[in-house]
Design an enzyme around this catalytic site. Sequence first.
Site, short mmCIF file in Angstrom:
data_model
loop_
_atom_site.label_atom_id
_atom_site.label_comp_id
_atom_site.label_asym_id
_atom_site.label_seq_id
_atom_site.Cartn_x
_atom_site.Cartn_y
_atom_site.Cartn_z
N LYS A 173 0.84 -1.19 0.00
CA LYS A 173 0.00 0.00 0.00
C LYS A 173 0.88 1.25 0.00
CE LYS A 173 -1.97 2.72 3.02
NZ LYS A 173 -2.07 3.95 2.22
N GLU A 248 10.29 1.50 10.20
CA GLU A 248 11.23 2.60 9.90
C GLU A 248 10.45 3.88 10.13
OE1 GLU A 248 14.32 2.11 9.22
OE2 GLU A 248 14.25 -0.04 8.91
N CYS A 282 13.45 11.53 5.87
CA CYS A 282 13.61 11.13 7.28
C CYS A 282 15.05 11.30 7.74
CB CYS A 282 13.17 9.69 7.44
SG CYS A 282 14.02 8.59 6.30
N GLU A 384 9.47 15.91 15.59
CA GLU A 384 9.78 15.90 14.16
C GLU A 384 8.88 16.89 13.43
OE1 GLU A 384 8.56 12.53 11.70
OE2 GLU A 384 10.59 12.45 10.89
#
Length: 480
Positions: A173, A248, A282, A384
């Site tokens: 997906k 991750e 990231c 973040e």
Amino acid sequence: MEKLKNYINGKLILPISRQYIENVNPATGEVYSLIPNSDERDLALAVEAAKGAFTSWASTSQQERSKLLVQIATLIEKYSEKLALAESIDNGKPLSLAKTMDIPRAAANFHFYGTAILHEFSESHFTNPIAINYTLRKPLGIVGCISPWNLPLYLFTWKIAPALATGNCVIAKPSEITPMTAYLLSQICIEAGLPKGVLNIVHGYGHKIGQAIAEHPEIPAISFTGGTATGKKIALAGASLFKKISLELGGKNPNIIFADANFENALATSLRSSFANQGQICLCGSRILIQKSIYEQFRDEFVKKVKQLNVGDPLEESTDLGAVVSKAHQEKVLSYIALAQEEGGEILTGGKAISLSGRCKNGFFIAPTVIEGLSADCRTNQEEIFGPVVTLIPFGSREEAVALANCTPYGLAAMIWTENLTTAHYVAHHLQSGIIWINCWLLRDLRTPFGGMKNSGLGREGGFEALRFFTEEKNICIKL
Ligand code: NAD
């Protein structure tokens, strides 16, 4: 308007509900295609297809699987112009970046795992003098691969290629925010002759079809890349079913500049590691830690260079930063800039949305932003942001640099800039980070373990780590 389709059992098909999600071009703000809003019924079809294909795919020789994966890599290269344009339109990233990074690396993923599987070996142990042990690595069955929007085809293929190489069937997906190149990949797989049901791509919302994949009892493993909060949901969904899970997740990466660094290299690369892909990688360094004796000099030169960056139409060659991925993400990043000011930060450049004229007048652009004067433990320096925003933090000793670098809940990547070998090794040794670059950034060798510590993830991808994740060992002991 183009309607994307799911790729199930070798065919491109409409979602059973006939419901769609609007797909927006972030550089123009316009809806330009529709994505299947898939649900459990579409997933059930994909699971049936994968089950039907598994026995045959798992027993297909490595040579044959390798040929097919390399053929997919070759077709990604053949259609690279089309794929790069699609990625840029879907994500807002500069076309030049999609051409030089995203698409070549997507091809490299298939090439790497398509050939790595030819070199897989099984261990054996002679238990002197009574027995021989050998270990088989068997595919897990049907695996789920769920990926984010920031490097759409690059990260999608990073999971799918090793899963297929090891003989699994896959239900994948892509992010509903950037589905286009995954759709084009399904067309490529048909052209490559991948047997039906081996790879199935279902589109739709994370909380709906993504969660359904995570919860499905016949999918024993999930490889996920995305936000830490979503990672938690996937881990929870899989826990009671004892699923194998690879996560991750997010980061808050330190970019540490020592006074003895090669100044020009550190400066030029920090510009990239801060703002490449609008800071939406990231691995970007969102906290720049600078040794006090060069703090002012580095800050002033850095800000001067940031001011020269060109925010513009992603399709223009001269553009350094394109659009951020969505209106909602633009608002999130701007809210963090407002928070930084509330927390006492001073904005040295940027700090606002940018309005372009012409075709991109309704796009989602943000000026590259540099902030100083914040404490290391404030929210701006702990959470973040995932946009074109960096903070500058001074440090004195190498011990202080390590303490500041490690003081967030994340531990994905870190950069160290120094010409002193002892400093480089000392700091690398003490950082809580899964990936460390010394005097470079984003220099990748696909054989190396990739992943994060703490809230940045669980497990490692890359090289043999991924081949191991997607297989289950079986040890066989023969008495002589
Ligand atoms: P996200 O977590 O919102 O979404 C990632 C994927 O998960 C999407 O496909 C989404 O549809 C799906 N999803 C959402 N909710 C789900 C649920 N409940 N169950 C199953 N699937 C679900 O992340 P994003 O906003 O697309 O991506 C940005 C994040 O990804 C950032 O935090 C970034 O740091 C992280 N990221 C990490 C790495 C890495 O390698 N560590 C690489 C790239 C991006």
